[in-house]
Every structure is written in C-alpha cells, then in structure tokens.
Enzyme design. Structure first.
Site, PDB file in Angstrom:
ATOM      1  N   HIS A 299     -10.126   3.398  11.264  1.00 45.89           N
ATOM      2  CA  HIS A 299     -10.721   2.866  10.042  1.00 45.89           C
ATOM      3  C   HIS A 299      -9.655   2.642   8.979  1.00 45.89           C
ATOM      4  O   HIS A 299      -8.630   3.328   8.941  1.00 45.89           O
ATOM      5  CB  HIS A 299     -11.791   3.833   9.528  1.00 45.89           C
TER       6      HIS A 299
ATOM      7  N   LYS B 162     -20.799   4.486   4.829  1.00 45.50           N
ATOM      8  CA  LYS B 162     -21.686   3.492   4.237  1.00 45.50           C
ATOM      9  C   LYS B 162     -23.011   3.463   4.986  1.00 45.50           C
ATOM     10  O   LYS B 162     -23.049   3.477   6.212  1.00 45.50           O
ATOM     11  CB  LYS B 162     -21.034   2.107   4.270  1.00 45.50           C
TER      12      LYS B 162
ATOM     13  N   LYS C 186     -34.558  -6.857  -5.458  1.00 47.77           N
ATOM     14  CA  LYS C 186     -35.056  -7.737  -6.521  1.00 47.77           C
ATOM     15  C   LYS C 186     -36.572  -7.563  -6.645  1.00 47.77           C
ATOM     16  O   LYS C 186     -37.353  -8.177  -5.917  1.00 47.77           O
ATOM     17  CB  LYS C 186     -34.682  -9.183  -6.232  1.00 47.77           C
TER      18      LYS C 186
ATOM     19  N   THR D 227     -11.665  -2.911   3.311  1.00 47.02           N
ATOM     20  CA  THR D 227     -10.797  -3.219   4.440  1.00 47.02           C
ATOM     21  C   THR D 227      -9.921  -4.416   4.129  1.00 47.02           C
ATOM     22  O   THR D 227      -8.722  -4.428   4.431  1.00 47.02           O
ATOM     23  CB  THR D 227     -11.644  -3.492   5.699  1.00 47.02           C
TER      24      THR D 227
ATOM     25  N   ARG E 202       0.834  -1.200   0.000  1.00 48.06           N
ATOM     26  CA  ARG E 202       0.000   0.000   0.000  1.00 48.06           C
ATOM     27  C   ARG E 202       0.873   1.255   0.000  1.00 48.06           C
ATOM     28  O   ARG E 202       0.599   2.220  -0.731  1.00 48.06           O
ATOM     29  CB  ARG E 202      -0.917  -0.010   1.230  1.00 48.06           C
TER      30      ARG E 202
END
Length: 528
Positions: free
Chosen positions: A227, A512, A427, A325, A202
């Site tokens: 986080h 989120k 759906k 994550t 990273r």
C-alpha cells in the site's frame, strides 16, 4: 507555517534540494554504507526474525544481477503480491537497481482482480507468497512466478562482489519507479504510475526537520507493504538506515507487546486501529510510554477517539495527515511547530506543495471555510494512470492540479479539514450530509464498536442516511441508535434509512470504508 494568498495554500520552501539521482543508485549507496555492519534493517516483532543491512545489500545485489541475466531491463515490470514478510523489499530494491518498474498488488485480490492487475502492468516476472501461488498458477499466462521464500535458493549460484555492482541511472522525472493500484472504492482499480522523482520528493519531505518531532524514530509497521502508506514509510526508513519493526498483520496484543519490548517511539496508524485501541482493556497491561509520535492517515479521525488515545499514550503527540496514492501518499501534515493546535485538521501543505480548494462543478476557487474539492500540485504527484490517458486527463485541472475527489475546507491559516469523498456525500433534499460525520458520532455510543453510513435511494428526498453498525453488545436496538443520532445531530441528518447490524464493516487495507460493498447489500438483500 504555510501561507494563503489568492486562495492558494503554499507550503514552506523545500528545506534542501531534491535529489536528481535514480532511486536504485541512491539505495545502493545507502545500503553499501552499512555493508560492514550487522545492524538489523528489518525485525519481525512476532517471530523475532531479523534481516541485517549487510544481508539486505548482498541479497539485493545478487538478485539484481540475476534479473539482468534473465534479460530484464529498464521499463520491464515485476509484480509483487505478498503479505508483509522479511524478503518483500529484496526484489523491490533489486529491480530499482536496473530501473525495472515495481508493481505492488494486494495479496487479497481475487483471481479476476489479479488478472486485471496483470493486464494493466504487463509484468515479465511475478513474486508472490505461497498462499497466492495457486491463483497465479491458474492465471499467469506464461509469466514466470517465483515464491518469495525461494529467492535465497534462486541467487545461490550468483557469485558477484556486491561492492562492484553498478546500479543504473535514468531520467528521474519521466522514469516510472513504482505502480500502485488505486483502492477501488468507486470501481475497478487503476494503475498509478509514480516516478523516481515522485519518491525523491517524498523522501526529501521525510528528511525535513520542520516536520519531525523526534530524531531516530523507532517505528512499528503493520500497514501493508504493497500500500502507498506502508511502502513509502519502509522505502524512506531503509533509505535513511533505520530499522523497520513490522508485523504480518495487525493483532492488538502483539502490537502492544512489541511497543513495550522494542520501545517503539512512532506509530503510523489508521483510524480503525486507534478506535480499537481506544476501546480495548489490553492497553493497560503494557508500558506504552515510549511512544511520542502517532501519525494517523488514510481516513478521518474523530475528536472523541483522539481524546481517548491521548490517555492511553500519555507522552504521544497525535498528528493527522492526509495523503493519496496519486500523490505518493503524503499531501498534508502538521509542522512540528504547530502541533497540538487545529484539532480535527489533517494539517497544511507540505514543503514544496500547493493546494487549492475548488468547486467541483464550476472550478471556482473556494475561500476559507468554504467546502470544495481538495486539489494538489507538487513533485510528489503521479505521472498518470497507466494505459488510461482519459482518466489521467480527467484527474487534472487545466492548470495542473491533481483532483483528489475529497471534499474539504481550510481555515485562515491554511489548515485543511476533510469533509468527505465527493461521490460519497449524501444528498438529502437540498442538504449534503457527510457520512464521516455521522460515523464519528455513532462510534461514541458505548454500545457501538464500529459504524458506516451511506445514502439510501429515496423517491422523495433523493437519498436518506442508512447506518451499518457493529454492536459491542446485543442490547442495542435500531430505535435506540436512531434516537441517539436525532438527539445529537441536525434534524436533516437523522437516520431515515434505518440501521442495519453487521459483524464487521467492509474496509480497504488502508482503513477506508468500502461503501460500494454496502450499496451492493442494499441491492441484493431484499430485507434491506
């Protein structure tokens, strides 16, 4: 910049070799290089407190020695549970010096959730804030708990020469460096094991000039340190000797004031913050022209919000990225050469990364513009879920790709467009409806501040879309919103489940939407 061949998207070759050294060894060397300077490593933009690189180096060496004297060694675990504070990374780096594993817990966790985090990670030592001490005191199970403010007093008696401190080497491919807890949007969280090599990869990507738009970015961070997003940015910035400007939590006027005062050039953000900024009159009161790079991740950003943000930050380039994550956060991003193209995309494969889009049921590879599950193979991909070999096995394909659970498609150039979570698609009869699409539409309504959409069970259709809306004013009605969607979306996407009004949309720290909590509202509130 990426290539597409045989339905596999391949990022550019690595710009330079990935380090094979332990994170603690590298961090020690980098901080040691700044030992004789008083340049700030961290600045709290609200309180104006600073922590110099020199003091960070001395403190981490002292605390590292203290940990060793307490008997902590390689593969032991410390648990961090604290808000964004100056001292957060002192125990983190001190632990890494000895290949001690760092687990990062959300300080907002309930006692039940903290107990779950402890059961998973089995820490020998816990560092927490004053606000969380009482919770740990009740559940700690004889584990020593240290309030982070007390670290200075803790190491007061440690008299060592930091220049002679010796960090520990390890097998970077196998040694877990960090445990991050998954967000829990679909159930109780799991413990993600990320190795030293995951973070080496990273950091290597963060150094790649092909991904950068400027050099020497001045960054402001309100993202939680625990986080994946915030942790990776700070670790990389400290590694590269950059000063981290940070806030305890996001507050719009303090955020804008800090950009103006410190001439911030880069903003790592999440869509809810950009939505808030796009609708705030405060933005006109500050000089925001220093911002040249806005990196938006964690959730989809609508085209309408992007247009509004470009007006507020006239010199900025907006880049959407995608991460998870389990992939040390970063998976896709725009290369500098391709900026201001492919609007709505989250970029393409990072260097050294392979991506496939796969039918989640059959495993067949999807071609351009065919929707399937985003899957990734890279050195940033996790070691696995701690203590959960079954979940680890189910998360990987037979050929070693990590299954994200996110639905997407790609274009002929290999640029990715996220559609929605696999389990969150609504759906309706024979149709699949992406909640993110309807949410992006709803927030364009002048009377709507925020919105979330879920599927409501229906005996005939299977599921029908139900919207939860945070109104900007009291004048908006359910029928007005239903008509707005009907006029601006395909008929099968109509809000047949109705509209419910809330004061705020429940979200994780990364932005989120916690649809699980909204589904619980349907079950528990009879009027729904």
């Amino acid at each position: 910049m990426a290539t597409v061949k045989a339905k596999v998207i391949t990022g550019l070759p690595l710009h330079h070799a990935i380090s094979q050294e332990a994170l603690g060894v590298q961090l020690y060397q980098r901080l040691k290089a700044n030992y004789h300077t008083e340049s700030p490593a961290m600045i709290n933009v609200v309180s104006n407190e600073t922590l110099s690189f020199r003091n960070l180096f001395v403190m981490t060496c002292k605390l590292g020695e203290w940990m060793r004297r307490q008997g902590l060694t390689q593969n032991d675990v410390i648990l961090m549970c604290c808000e964004n504070v100056m001292e957060y990374f002192v125990p983190v780096i001190a632990a890494m010096y000895s290949c001690i594993i760092v687990a990062n817990a959300n300080p907002a966790y309930s006692e039940r959730e903290l107990q779950h985090a402890i059961n998973l990670s089995k820490p020998k030592l816990i560092f927490c804030s004053k606000a969380n001490y009482a919770k740990f005191h009740r559940i700690r199970n004889y584990i020593r708990v240290i309030i982070l403010d007390d670290v200075y007093e803790l190491v007061k008696s440690i008299n060592i020469d930091p220049l002679r401190f010796i960090p520990k080497h390890c097998n970077v491919y196998d040694q877990t460096a960090v445990i991050l807890f998954s967000s829990g949007t679909s159930g109780l969280f799991k413990a993600v094991m990320l190795t030293h090599q995951n973070y080496n990869a990273r950091i290597n990507q963060a150094q790649d000039p092909r991904l950068s738009t400027t050099t020497g970015d001045s960054v402001i961070l309100f993202l939680p340190f625990f986080h994946a997003y915030g942790f990776a940015i700070i670790l990389s910035d400290l590694f590269h000797g950059k000063c981290v400007h940070f806030m305890h939590k996001f507050e719009i006027s303090s955020f804008l004031s800090a950009i103006d005062k410190h001439k911030i050039t880069m903003l790592p953000v999440v869509p809810p913050v950009l939505i808030m900024l796009s609708k705030s009159a405060l933005t006109s009161k500050y000089n925001l022209t220093s911002v040249v790079n806005i990196l938006c991740g964690a959730a989809p950003l609508s085209a309408e919000t992007e247009v509004a943000i470009r007006k507020i930050f006239p010199n900025a380039i907006i880049r959407q990225g995608y991460g998870l994550t389990e992939g040390t956060f970063a998976a896709t991003l725009f290369y500098a050469k391709d900026l201001d193209t492919k609007h709505g995309s989250v970029g393409t494969a990072m260097p050294g990364t392979e991506i496939i889009v796969r039918d989640p049921d059959t495993g067949a590879l999807m071609g351009p513009h065919q929707v399937g599950e985003f899957c990734i193979k890279a050195q940033t991909v996790m070691k696995g879920y701690l203590g959960n070999p079954e979940a680890t096995k189910n998360t990987f394909t037979d050929d070693g790709f990590l299954r994200s659970g996110d639905m997407c498609y790609y274009d002929e150039d290999g640029y990715i467009y996220i559609v929605d979570r696999l389990k969150e698609l609504i759906k309706y009869k024979a149709f699949q409806i992406a909640p993110a699409e309807l949410e992006a539409l709803l927030v364009t309504h002048p009377k709507i501040l925020d919105a979330a959409v879920i599927g409501k069970p229906d005996d005939v259709a299977g599921e029908v879309p139900l919207a939860f809306v945070v109104p900007r004013s009291e004048g908006v009605t359910e029928q007005e919103i239903i008509k707005f969607v009907k006029d601006n979306a395909a008929a099968y996407k109509s809000l047949r489940g109705g509209v419910r009004f809330l004061k705020s949309i429940p979200k994780s720290v990364s932005g989120k939407i916690l649809r699980r909590e909204l589904r619980e509202l349907i079950k528990t509130q009879s009027h729904l």
